[in-house]
Design a protein around this motif. Structure first.
Motif, short mmCIF file in Angstrom:
data_model
loop_
_atom_site.label_atom_id
_atom_site.label_comp_id
_atom_site.label_asym_id
_atom_site.label_seq_id
_atom_site.Cartn_x
_atom_site.Cartn_y
_atom_site.Cartn_z
N ALA A 112 3.63 -10.47 12.60
CA ALA A 112 3.47 -9.29 11.75
C ALA A 112 4.42 -8.18 12.18
O ALA A 112 5.06 -7.52 11.35
CB ALA A 112 2.02 -8.80 11.80
N ALA A 113 4.54 -7.98 13.50
CA ALA A 113 5.45 -6.96 14.01
C ALA A 113 6.89 -7.28 13.66
O ALA A 113 7.68 -6.38 13.33
CB ALA A 113 5.28 -6.83 15.52
N ASP A 114 7.25 -8.56 13.72
CA ASP A 114 8.62 -8.97 13.41
C ASP A 114 9.00 -8.64 11.97
O ASP A 114 10.19 -8.42 11.68
CB ASP A 114 8.78 -10.48 13.65
CG ASP A 114 8.72 -10.86 15.11
OD1 ASP A 114 8.88 -9.97 15.96
OD2 ASP A 114 8.47 -12.04 15.42
N TYR A 115 8.02 -8.63 11.08
CA TYR A 115 8.29 -8.34 9.66
C TYR A 115 8.00 -6.89 9.29
O TYR A 115 8.09 -6.52 8.11
CB TYR A 115 7.46 -9.27 8.77
CG TYR A 115 8.09 -10.63 8.54
CD1 TYR A 115 8.91 -10.86 7.43
CD2 TYR A 115 7.88 -11.67 9.42
CE1 TYR A 115 9.49 -12.10 7.23
CE2 TYR A 115 8.46 -12.91 9.22
CZ TYR A 115 9.27 -13.12 8.13
OH TYR A 115 9.85 -14.35 7.92
N SER A 116 7.64 -6.07 10.26
CA SER A 116 7.18 -4.71 9.95
C SER A 116 8.24 -3.84 9.29
O SER A 116 7.91 -2.89 8.57
CB SER A 116 6.66 -4.03 11.23
OG SER A 116 7.70 -3.89 12.18
N ASP A 117 9.52 -4.15 9.51
CA ASP A 117 10.57 -3.34 8.89
C ASP A 117 10.61 -3.51 7.37
O ASP A 117 11.25 -2.71 6.68
CB ASP A 117 11.94 -3.71 9.47
CG ASP A 117 12.17 -3.09 10.85
OD1 ASP A 117 11.40 -2.18 11.23
OD2 ASP A 117 13.10 -3.52 11.54
N PHE A 118 9.93 -4.54 6.86
CA PHE A 118 9.89 -4.75 5.41
C PHE A 118 8.77 -3.95 4.74
O PHE A 118 8.65 -3.94 3.51
CB PHE A 118 9.70 -6.24 5.08
CG PHE A 118 10.90 -7.08 5.43
CD1 PHE A 118 12.02 -7.09 4.61
CD2 PHE A 118 10.91 -7.85 6.58
CE1 PHE A 118 13.13 -7.85 4.94
CE2 PHE A 118 12.01 -8.63 6.92
CZ PHE A 118 13.13 -8.63 6.08
N LEU A 119 7.95 -3.26 5.55
CA LEU A 119 6.88 -2.45 4.98
C LEU A 119 7.46 -1.21 4.30
O LEU A 119 8.43 -0.63 4.79
CB LEU A 119 5.90 -2.02 6.07
CG LEU A 119 4.94 -3.09 6.59
CD1 LEU A 119 4.29 -2.62 7.88
CD2 LEU A 119 3.89 -3.42 5.54
N PRO A 120 6.85 -0.78 3.21
CA PRO A 120 7.34 0.42 2.55
C PRO A 120 6.95 1.66 3.33
O PRO A 120 5.97 1.65 4.09
CB PRO A 120 6.60 0.39 1.19
CG PRO A 120 5.32 -0.33 1.49
CD PRO A 120 5.68 -1.38 2.52
N PRO A 121 7.71 2.75 3.18
CA PRO A 121 7.32 4.00 3.84
C PRO A 121 6.06 4.55 3.19
O PRO A 121 5.76 4.26 2.03
CB PRO A 121 8.53 4.91 3.60
CG PRO A 121 9.17 4.36 2.35
CD PRO A 121 8.95 2.88 2.40
N GLY A 122 5.32 5.33 3.95
CA GLY A 122 4.12 5.94 3.38
C GLY A 122 2.85 5.48 4.07
O GLY A 122 2.88 4.77 5.08
N LYS A 123 1.72 5.87 3.50
CA LYS A 123 0.42 5.65 4.14
C LYS A 123 0.09 4.18 4.29
O LYS A 123 -0.47 3.76 5.31
CB LYS A 123 -0.68 6.36 3.33
CG LYS A 123 -0.60 7.88 3.39
CD LYS A 123 -1.74 8.53 2.64
CE LYS A 123 -1.67 10.05 2.73
NZ LYS A 123 -2.78 10.70 1.99
N TYR A 124 0.41 3.37 3.27
CA TYR A 124 0.08 1.94 3.37
C TYR A 124 0.84 1.30 4.52
O TYR A 124 0.26 0.60 5.35
CB TYR A 124 0.43 1.23 2.06
CG TYR A 124 0.36 -0.28 2.18
CD1 TYR A 124 -0.87 -0.93 2.19
CD2 TYR A 124 1.52 -1.06 2.31
CE1 TYR A 124 -0.94 -2.32 2.33
CE2 TYR A 124 1.46 -2.43 2.45
CZ TYR A 124 0.22 -3.06 2.45
OH TYR A 124 0.15 -4.42 2.60
#
Length: 217
Positions: A112-124
């Motif tokens: 999950a950490a390895d893919y965390s850069d693909f998360l959108p900015p913001g609260k989610y």
């Protein structure tokens, strides 16, 4: 991989979420199961499995459906799928942790950490990053640590200094040690420094942290 609100599976899952919000868990489960039963492709199956996982009473079934959702996502070739992996891996990791399989839980939290850069900015995105960070800590891994910053935060907590805490904690708690996360923390520290709301001692420490962490990039 865009969610189409008119898709029959998506509509059923949305109705199920409404039932959940109303405390009607059995009705929600039936709707999620119906969505799974009519799914015609990997995207629809992924969507239904994700919601079925949330609605199980047996932790083994939660894991089963979280793994099913992950497997179906793996079969989708759309690049947008990558944005879902942090949450998917987080869910699988939490399932393993609930079943006391700490090693597998940690493995999936790492994914999950390895893919965390693909998360959108913001609260989610911040919420998922925080969940990953806490999962890693519970299973024996810390992605980011700085003793000086830890001491400062502990001091501010003891003195209830809310302004520096409000500026730093969002970037600190969700930090997974990635370059993007480190940049966010440096930006937060730089902004805190610019406010000049700290005493001279803390101001000097924060300025030193900005230089130290910037050099790590």
């Amino acid at each position: 991989m865009q969610f189409d609100p008119t898709n029959k599976v998506v509509k059923l899952c949305a109705e199920g979420m409404q039932m959940e919000a109303e405390g009607k868990t059995d009705e929600a489960h039936k709707l999620f199961q119906q969505a799974w039963d009519i799914a015609e492709n990997d995207f629809e199956a992924f969507t239904a499995a994700h919601y079925l996982a949330r609605n199980q009473k047996d932790p083994n079934d939660v894991l089963k459906w979280n793994l099913e959702a992950l497997n179906r996502a793996n079969a989708i070739t759309d690049e947008d799928t990558k944005g879902h992996y942090p949450s998917l891996y987080l869910n699988v990791g939490k399932s393993y942790e609930t079943l006391n399989n700490v090693k597998e839980a940690n493995n999936y939290y790492q994914f999950a950490a390895d893919y965390s850069d693909f998360l959108p900015p913001g609260k989610y995105g911040d919420m998922i990053r925080t969940g990953i960070s806490e999962g890693l800590k519970r299973t024996g891994t810390t992605k980011f640590n700085n003793d000086i910053l830890d001491s400062l935060i502990n001091k501010w907590c003891e003195k209830k200094e809310l302004r520096p805490l409000s500026l730093i904690l969002p970037a600190y708690i969700s930090n997974l040690g990635t370059e993007n996360d480190l940049n966010k923390l440096v930006s937060a520290l730089s902004y805190l420094s610019a406010t000049r709301c700290l005493d001279a001692g803390d101001q000097g420490i924060v300025d030193g942290l900005v230089i130290e962490l910037s050099n790590k990039n």
